[in-house]
Enzyme design. Structure first.
Site, PDB file in Angstrom:
ATOM      1  N   CYS A 104      -7.420   7.656   8.559  1.00 19.21           N
ATOM      2  CA  CYS A 104      -7.224   7.853   7.133  1.00 19.21           C
ATOM      3  C   CYS A 104      -8.212   8.895   6.627  1.00 19.21           C
ATOM      4  O   CYS A 104      -9.383   8.885   7.023  1.00 19.21           O
ATOM      5  CB  CYS A 104      -7.427   6.528   6.400  1.00 19.21           C
ATOM      6  SG  CYS A 104      -7.171   6.618   4.629  1.00 19.21           S
ATOM      7  N   HIS A 146       1.611   3.087   5.430  1.00 15.75           N
ATOM      8  CA  HIS A 146       0.178   3.343   5.225  1.00 15.75           C
ATOM      9  C   HIS A 146      -0.068   3.834   3.799  1.00 15.75           C
ATOM     10  O   HIS A 146      -0.983   3.352   3.114  1.00 15.75           O
ATOM     11  CB  HIS A 146      -0.284   4.381   6.257  1.00 15.75           C
ATOM     12  CG  HIS A 146      -1.710   4.788   6.132  1.00 15.75           C
ATOM     13  ND1 HIS A 146      -2.660   4.423   7.054  1.00 15.75           N
ATOM     14  CD2 HIS A 146      -2.360   5.547   5.213  1.00 15.75           C
ATOM     15  CE1 HIS A 146      -3.832   4.934   6.696  1.00 15.75           C
ATOM     16  NE2 HIS A 146      -3.667   5.627   5.582  1.00 15.75           N
ATOM     17  N   GLU A 147       0.743   4.799   3.345  1.00 14.78           N
ATOM     18  CA  GLU A 147       0.537   5.377   2.019  1.00 14.78           C
ATOM     19  C   GLU A 147       0.885   4.389   0.904  1.00 14.78           C
ATOM     20  O   GLU A 147       0.176   4.303  -0.100  1.00 14.78           O
ATOM     21  CB  GLU A 147       1.323   6.683   1.864  1.00 14.78           C
ATOM     22  CG  GLU A 147       0.933   7.775   2.836  1.00 14.78           C
ATOM     23  CD  GLU A 147      -0.557   8.085   2.892  1.00 14.78           C
ATOM     24  OE1 GLU A 147      -1.260   7.917   1.878  1.00 14.78           O
ATOM     25  OE2 GLU A 147      -1.025   8.494   3.968  1.00 14.78           O
TER      26      GLU A 147
END
Length: 184
Positions: A104, A146-147
């Site tokens: 990330c 993830h986002e």
């Protein structure tokens, strides 16, 4: 992208913006929202990321960009045009789950194995204000999950099933090189 786009500062793990649920965007044509989209597009490109969520640039709005492309962080990422997604929402997922490496931009230098659904169907509003329904599989499904997690105040570290899988970026690159040698 507008010529005036600027590079935004990425907030890091522990910052309050990464811990809170982001608010919905009601007017996609708002000048500040449009400028944010341009700035985020520029920032994700310059940062060599494959995705970026507004909370990562200290803006509590439900806006993400998925911009997959091969790079040193993700050498096998598929190529896709950067896509702006406003108020994204997962509609359905596969039953299948796979663990794979994630990192990330807001947690630099760390990777971990994260279990994610292998297929997602989701909807979002695009920059032109139109609702879009898409389906992504594999790597792109991982990126979208993830986002969207960022929009809900969740870090990939909270999804790691076994903390012993956490590695530094240097060790991750060694793992990738070893995989490549074994494929040859």
């Amino acid at each position: 992208m507008v010529d005036k786009a600027k590079l935004l500062e990425l907030v890091q793990l522990g910052h309050p913006s990464l811990k809170a649920r982001a608010t919905e965007i009601s007017d996609v044509f708002d000048a500040q929202v449009q400028a944010l989209m341009d700035d985020m597009l520029y920032t994700v490109t310059q940062s060599k990321g494959v995705g970026l969520a507004a909370p990562q640039v200290d803006v509590s709005k439900r806006l993400i960009i998925v911009a997959s492309h091969p790079n040193e962080r993700y050498p096998h990422a598929p190529v896709m045009a950067p896509t702006i997604m406003i108020n994204p929402e997962i509609l359905s997922t596969s039953d299948a789950i796979e663990s794979d490496w994630e990192g990330c931009l807001s947690v630099p230098g760390i990777r971990g194995l994260v279990p994610r659904f292998t297929h997602v169907r989701f909807k979002f509003t695009n920059r032109q204000g139109l609702e879009v329904i898409e389906e992504y599989s594999d790597f792109l499904a991982r990126v979208i999950q993830h986002e969207i997690d960022h929009l809900d105040g969740i870090s990939f570290l909270e999804r790691v099933a076994d903390l012993k899988t956490l590695v530094s970026e240097i060790e991750f690159q060694k793992i990738i090189r070893a995989r490549e040698r074994h494929k040859s």
